[in-house]
Design a protein around this motif. Structure first.
Motif, PDB file in Angstrom:
ATOM      1  N   MET A 138       0.933  -0.972   0.017  1.00 58.86           N
ATOM      2  CA  MET A 138       0.040  -0.018   0.105  1.00 58.86           C
ATOM      3  C   MET A 138       0.890   1.124   0.072  1.00 58.86           C
ATOM      4  O   MET A 138       1.729   1.499   0.717  1.00 58.86           O
ATOM      5  N   LEU A 139       0.387   2.331  -0.528  1.00 55.92           N
ATOM      6  CA  LEU A 139       1.254   3.168  -0.877  1.00 55.92           C
ATOM      7  C   LEU A 139       0.846   4.382   0.200  1.00 55.92           C
ATOM      8  O   LEU A 139      -0.382   4.989   0.298  1.00 55.92           O
ATOM      9  N   THR A 140       1.639   4.430   1.229  1.00 54.19           N
ATOM     10  CA  THR A 140       1.486   5.090   2.426  1.00 54.19           C
ATOM     11  C   THR A 140       1.977   6.871   2.130  1.00 54.19           C
ATOM     12  O   THR A 140       2.732   7.007   1.333  1.00 54.19           O
ATOM     13  N   PRO A 141       1.378   7.981   2.873  1.00 54.39           N
ATOM     14  CA  PRO A 141       1.542   9.140   2.758  1.00 54.39           C
ATOM     15  C   PRO A 141       3.260   9.239   2.916  1.00 54.39           C
ATOM     16  O   PRO A 141       3.885  10.111   2.234  1.00 54.39           O
ATOM     17  N   THR A 142       3.630   8.595   3.735  1.00 58.79           N
ATOM     18  CA  THR A 142       5.312   8.590   4.131  1.00 58.79           C
ATOM     19  C   THR A 142       6.062   8.084   2.762  1.00 58.79           C
ATOM     20  O   THR A 142       7.202   8.886   2.389  1.00 58.79           O
ATOM     21  N   LEU A 143       5.560   7.132   2.248  1.00 59.92           N
ATOM     22  CA  LEU A 143       6.410   6.597   1.043  1.00 59.92           C
ATOM     23  C   LEU A 143       6.230   7.446  -0.132  1.00 59.92           C
ATOM     24  O   LEU A 143       7.278   7.754  -0.726  1.00 59.92           O
ATOM     25  N   ALA A 144       4.946   7.914  -0.225  1.00 61.51           N
ATOM     26  CA  ALA A 144       4.987   9.251  -1.278  1.00 61.51           C
ATOM     27  C   ALA A 144       5.769  10.309  -1.168  1.00 61.51           C
ATOM     28  O   ALA A 144       6.506  10.606  -2.089  1.00 61.51           O
ATOM     29  N   ALA A 145       5.669  10.774   0.143  1.00 61.82           N
ATOM     30  CA  ALA A 145       6.632  11.806   0.461  1.00 61.82           C
ATOM     31  C   ALA A 145       8.099  11.522   0.054  1.00 61.82           C
ATOM     32  O   ALA A 145       8.863  12.302  -0.553  1.00 61.82           O
ATOM     33  N   ARG A 146       8.652  10.416   0.382  1.00 65.98           N
ATOM     34  CA  ARG A 146       9.918   9.859   0.048  1.00 65.98           C
ATOM     35  C   ARG A 146      10.033   9.740  -1.481  1.00 65.98           C
ATOM     36  O   ARG A 146      11.334  10.315  -1.963  1.00 65.98           O
ATOM     37  N   TRP A 147       9.095   9.482  -2.007  1.00 65.16           N
ATOM     38  CA  TRP A 147       9.283   9.390  -3.594  1.00 65.16           C
ATOM     39  C   TRP A 147       9.462  10.746  -4.200  1.00 65.16           C
ATOM     40  O   TRP A 147      10.301  11.147  -4.805  1.00 65.16           O
ATOM     41  N   HIS A 148       8.833  11.791  -3.780  1.00 63.88           N
ATOM     42  CA  HIS A 148       8.821  13.181  -3.969  1.00 63.88           C
ATOM     43  C   HIS A 148      10.098  13.605  -3.859  1.00 63.88           C
ATOM     44  O   HIS A 148      10.663  14.508  -4.596  1.00 63.88           O
ATOM     45  N   ALA A 149      10.376  13.425  -2.568  1.00 61.55           N
ATOM     46  CA  ALA A 149      11.608  14.046  -1.964  1.00 61.55           C
ATOM     47  C   ALA A 149      12.820  13.621  -2.862  1.00 61.55           C
ATOM     48  O   ALA A 149      13.780  14.520  -3.218  1.00 61.55           O
ATOM     49  N   LEU A 150      12.699  12.337  -3.418  1.00 62.20           N
ATOM     50  CA  LEU A 150      13.839  11.960  -4.187  1.00 62.20           C
ATOM     51  C   LEU A 150      13.927  12.472  -5.555  1.00 62.20           C
ATOM     52  O   LEU A 150      15.016  12.569  -6.231  1.00 62.20           O
ATOM     53  N   THR A 151      12.586  12.583  -6.305  1.00 62.77           N
ATOM     54  CA  THR A 151      12.410  13.010  -7.751  1.00 62.77           C
ATOM     55  C   THR A 151      12.176  14.218  -8.161  1.00 62.77           C
ATOM     56  O   THR A 151      12.416  14.818  -8.972  1.00 62.77           O
ATOM     57  N   ALA A 152      11.837  15.088  -7.063  1.00 58.05           N
ATOM     58  CA  ALA A 152      11.564  16.645  -7.337  1.00 58.05           C
ATOM     59  C   ALA A 152      12.665  17.268  -7.955  1.00 58.05           C
ATOM     60  O   ALA A 152      12.345  18.050  -8.901  1.00 58.05           O
ATOM     61  N   PRO A 153      13.797  17.016  -7.188  1.00 57.14           N
ATOM     62  CA  PRO A 153      15.024  17.813  -7.782  1.00 57.14           C
ATOM     63  C   PRO A 153      15.234  17.397  -9.501  1.00 57.14           C
ATOM     64  O   PRO A 153      16.005  18.139 -10.074  1.00 57.14           O
ATOM     65  N   LEU A 154      14.862  16.190  -9.625  1.00 62.74           N
ATOM     66  CA  LEU A 154      15.173  15.806 -10.873  1.00 62.74           C
ATOM     67  C   LEU A 154      14.154  16.060 -12.104  1.00 62.74           C
ATOM     68  O   LEU A 154      14.216  15.952 -13.136  1.00 62.74           O
ATOM     69  N   LEU A 155      12.801  16.269 -11.616  1.00 62.54           N
ATOM     70  CA  LEU A 155      11.661  16.503 -12.463  1.00 62.54           C
ATOM     71  C   LEU A 155      10.745  17.391 -11.952  1.00 62.54           C
ATOM     72  O   LEU A 155      10.026  16.860 -10.946  1.00 62.54           O
ATOM     73  N   PRO A 156      10.596  18.769 -12.106  1.00 66.25           N
ATOM     74  CA  PRO A 156       9.774  19.690 -11.527  1.00 66.25           C
ATOM     75  C   PRO A 156       8.409  19.467 -11.545  1.00 66.25           C
ATOM     76  O   PRO A 156       7.502  19.878 -10.747  1.00 66.25           O
ATOM     77  N   ASP A 157       7.837  18.680 -12.688  1.00 69.71           N
ATOM     78  CA  ASP A 157       6.711  18.418 -12.969  1.00 69.71           C
ATOM     79  C   ASP A 157       6.093  17.497 -12.205  1.00 69.71           C
ATOM     80  O   ASP A 157       5.884  16.311 -12.280  1.00 69.71           O
ATOM     81  N   THR A 158       5.078  18.082 -11.216  1.00 66.28           N
ATOM     82  CA  THR A 158       4.478  17.102 -10.014  1.00 66.28           C
ATOM     83  C   THR A 158       3.397  16.254 -10.660  1.00 66.28           C
ATOM     84  O   THR A 158       3.431  15.235 -10.129  1.00 66.28           O
ATOM     85  N   THR A 159       2.888  16.721 -11.703  1.00 65.99           N
ATOM     86  CA  THR A 159       1.863  15.689 -12.175  1.00 65.99           C
ATOM     87  C   THR A 159       2.384  14.482 -12.814  1.00 65.99           C
ATOM     88  O   THR A 159       2.124  13.548 -12.711  1.00 65.99           O
ATOM     89  N   ARG A 160       3.580  14.663 -13.549  1.00 65.90           N
ATOM     90  CA  ARG A 160       4.179  13.620 -14.063  1.00 65.90           C
ATOM     91  C   ARG A 160       4.877  12.470 -13.029  1.00 65.90           C
ATOM     92  O   ARG A 160       4.695  11.342 -12.934  1.00 65.90           O
ATOM     93  N   ARG A 161       5.335  13.318 -11.850  1.00 67.53           N
ATOM     94  CA  ARG A 161       5.953  12.419 -10.856  1.00 67.53           C
ATOM     95  C   ARG A 161       4.785  11.725 -10.359  1.00 67.53           C
ATOM     96  O   ARG A 161       4.879  10.511  -9.737  1.00 67.53           O
ATOM     97  N   GLU A 162       3.662  12.329  -9.995  1.00 67.56           N
ATOM     98  CA  GLU A 162       2.674  11.727  -9.526  1.00 67.56           C
ATOM     99  C   GLU A 162       2.032  10.481 -10.458  1.00 67.56           C
ATOM    100  O   GLU A 162       1.711   9.440  -9.767  1.00 67.56           O
ATOM    101  N   ALA A 163       2.210  10.518 -11.640  1.00 70.05           N
ATOM    102  CA  ALA A 163       1.641   9.724 -12.573  1.00 70.05           C
ATOM    103  C   ALA A 163       2.562   8.403 -12.455  1.00 70.05           C
ATOM    104  O   ALA A 163       2.276   7.407 -12.483  1.00 70.05           O
ATOM    105  N   GLU A 164       3.676   8.908 -12.402  1.00 69.06           N
ATOM    106  CA  GLU A 164       4.799   7.901 -12.202  1.00 69.06           C
ATOM    107  C   GLU A 164       4.574   6.857 -10.977  1.00 69.06           C
ATOM    108  O   GLU A 164       4.838   5.836 -10.925  1.00 69.06           O
ATOM    109  N   LEU A 165       4.651   7.580  -9.743  1.00 65.70           N
ATOM    110  CA  LEU A 165       4.573   6.930  -8.577  1.00 65.70           C
ATOM    111  C   LEU A 165       3.222   6.186  -8.514  1.00 65.70           C
ATOM    112  O   LEU A 165       3.267   5.006  -7.907  1.00 65.70           O
ATOM    113  N   GLN A 166       1.994   6.480  -9.146  1.00 66.75           N
ATOM    114  CA  GLN A 166       0.755   5.674  -9.209  1.00 66.75           C
ATOM    115  C   GLN A 166       1.054   4.479 -10.154  1.00 66.75           C
ATOM    116  O   GLN A 166       0.742   3.448  -9.622  1.00 66.75           O
ATOM    117  N   ARG A 167       1.662   4.642 -11.088  1.00 67.84           N
ATOM    118  CA  ARG A 167       1.936   3.460 -11.921  1.00 67.84           C
ATOM    119  C   ARG A 167       2.986   2.534 -11.394  1.00 67.84           C
ATOM    120  O   ARG A 167       2.750   1.263 -11.388  1.00 67.84           O
TER     121      ARG A 167
END
Length: 216
Positions: free
Chosen positions: A1-30
């Motif tokens: 299950m995708l927890t808020p903590t795990l989602a936050a870790r994904w965005h902390a890792l990938t935000a500096p590499l990809l500013p597009d929040t929508t694209r990061r969210e889509a990849e995380l959901q995939r």
């Protein structure tokens, strides 16, 4: 299950590499959809979180690369196929091409993923990030007895399409290969913590398959 903590870790890792929040969210959901697939019982987001906790507890040369490899290393998982690692690496590369991560580091992520195909192969002794990543991936083998049996039963459920008369010798061969490896854990800290219990657990499961099968 995708927890808020795990989602936050994904965005902390990938935000500096990809500013597009929508694209990061889509990849995380995939990724979450893949790891939450009903046929998965061990290779889930829980496994990913455990590995992230393991690698983050130790010094890394390139933490971004290692954590990306953790996220993607089991993205593709079909118990009946032999190319899961290669396909997972391809998935990672496809996403990373959209990011600012340098090409050499993208390929490094893919290489780490591919190396999880066979943990008994010799590894570069000076590659500390690779060795820690591989050790973290195998850390379940050195878990408590109860946790190990839960893991063994979860793996059996992932192979539920394989009949017992085929699974028993196949799993036994895997266990024997791991036991025969002169080195299971490459990093001194994890070797000291996990090697002895891992070998006990592996031997216990091998013995079980030679008798009545896994305990309930």
């Amino acid at each position: 299950m995708l927890t808020p903590t795990l989602a936050a870790r994904w965005h902390a890792l990938t935000a500096p590499l990809l500013p597009d929040t929508t694209r990061r969210e889509a990849e995380l959901q995939r990724l979450a959809d893949a790891y939450d697939a009903p046929e998965r019982h061990y290779h889930t987001l829980g496994h990913i979180e455990n590995l992230l906790n393991r690698v983050e507890a130790h010094p890394l040369q390139d933490g971004v690369v290692v954590e990306l490899a953790v996220w993607y290393h089991d993205a593709v998982y079909d118990a009946l196929r032999a190319d899961n690692e290669a396909k997972s690496a391809e998935w990672a590369l496809a996403f990373l091409q959209e990011t600012s991560l340098e090409p050499t580091r993208r390929e490094r992520v893919a290489d780490l993923i591919r190396r999880t195909q066979d943990h008994t192969q010799p590894q570069p002794p000076a590659d500390s990030d690779l060795l820690l990543f591989l050790d973290a991936d195998l850390s379940i083998l050195g878990a408590s007895e109860a946790a190990y049996w839960d893991y063994a039963r979860q793996i059996r459920r992932e192979y539920q399409l394989v009949p017992e008369e085929l699974y028993r010798p196949g799993r036994s061969k895997v266990l024997a290969k791991l036991l025969a490896a002169p080195v299971l854990f490459h990093t001194p800290a994890l070797r000291g913590e996990l090697d002895a219990p891992a070998r006990r657990n592996l031997q216990a499961e091998l013995n079980a398959w030679g008798q009545d099968g896994l305990p309930e």
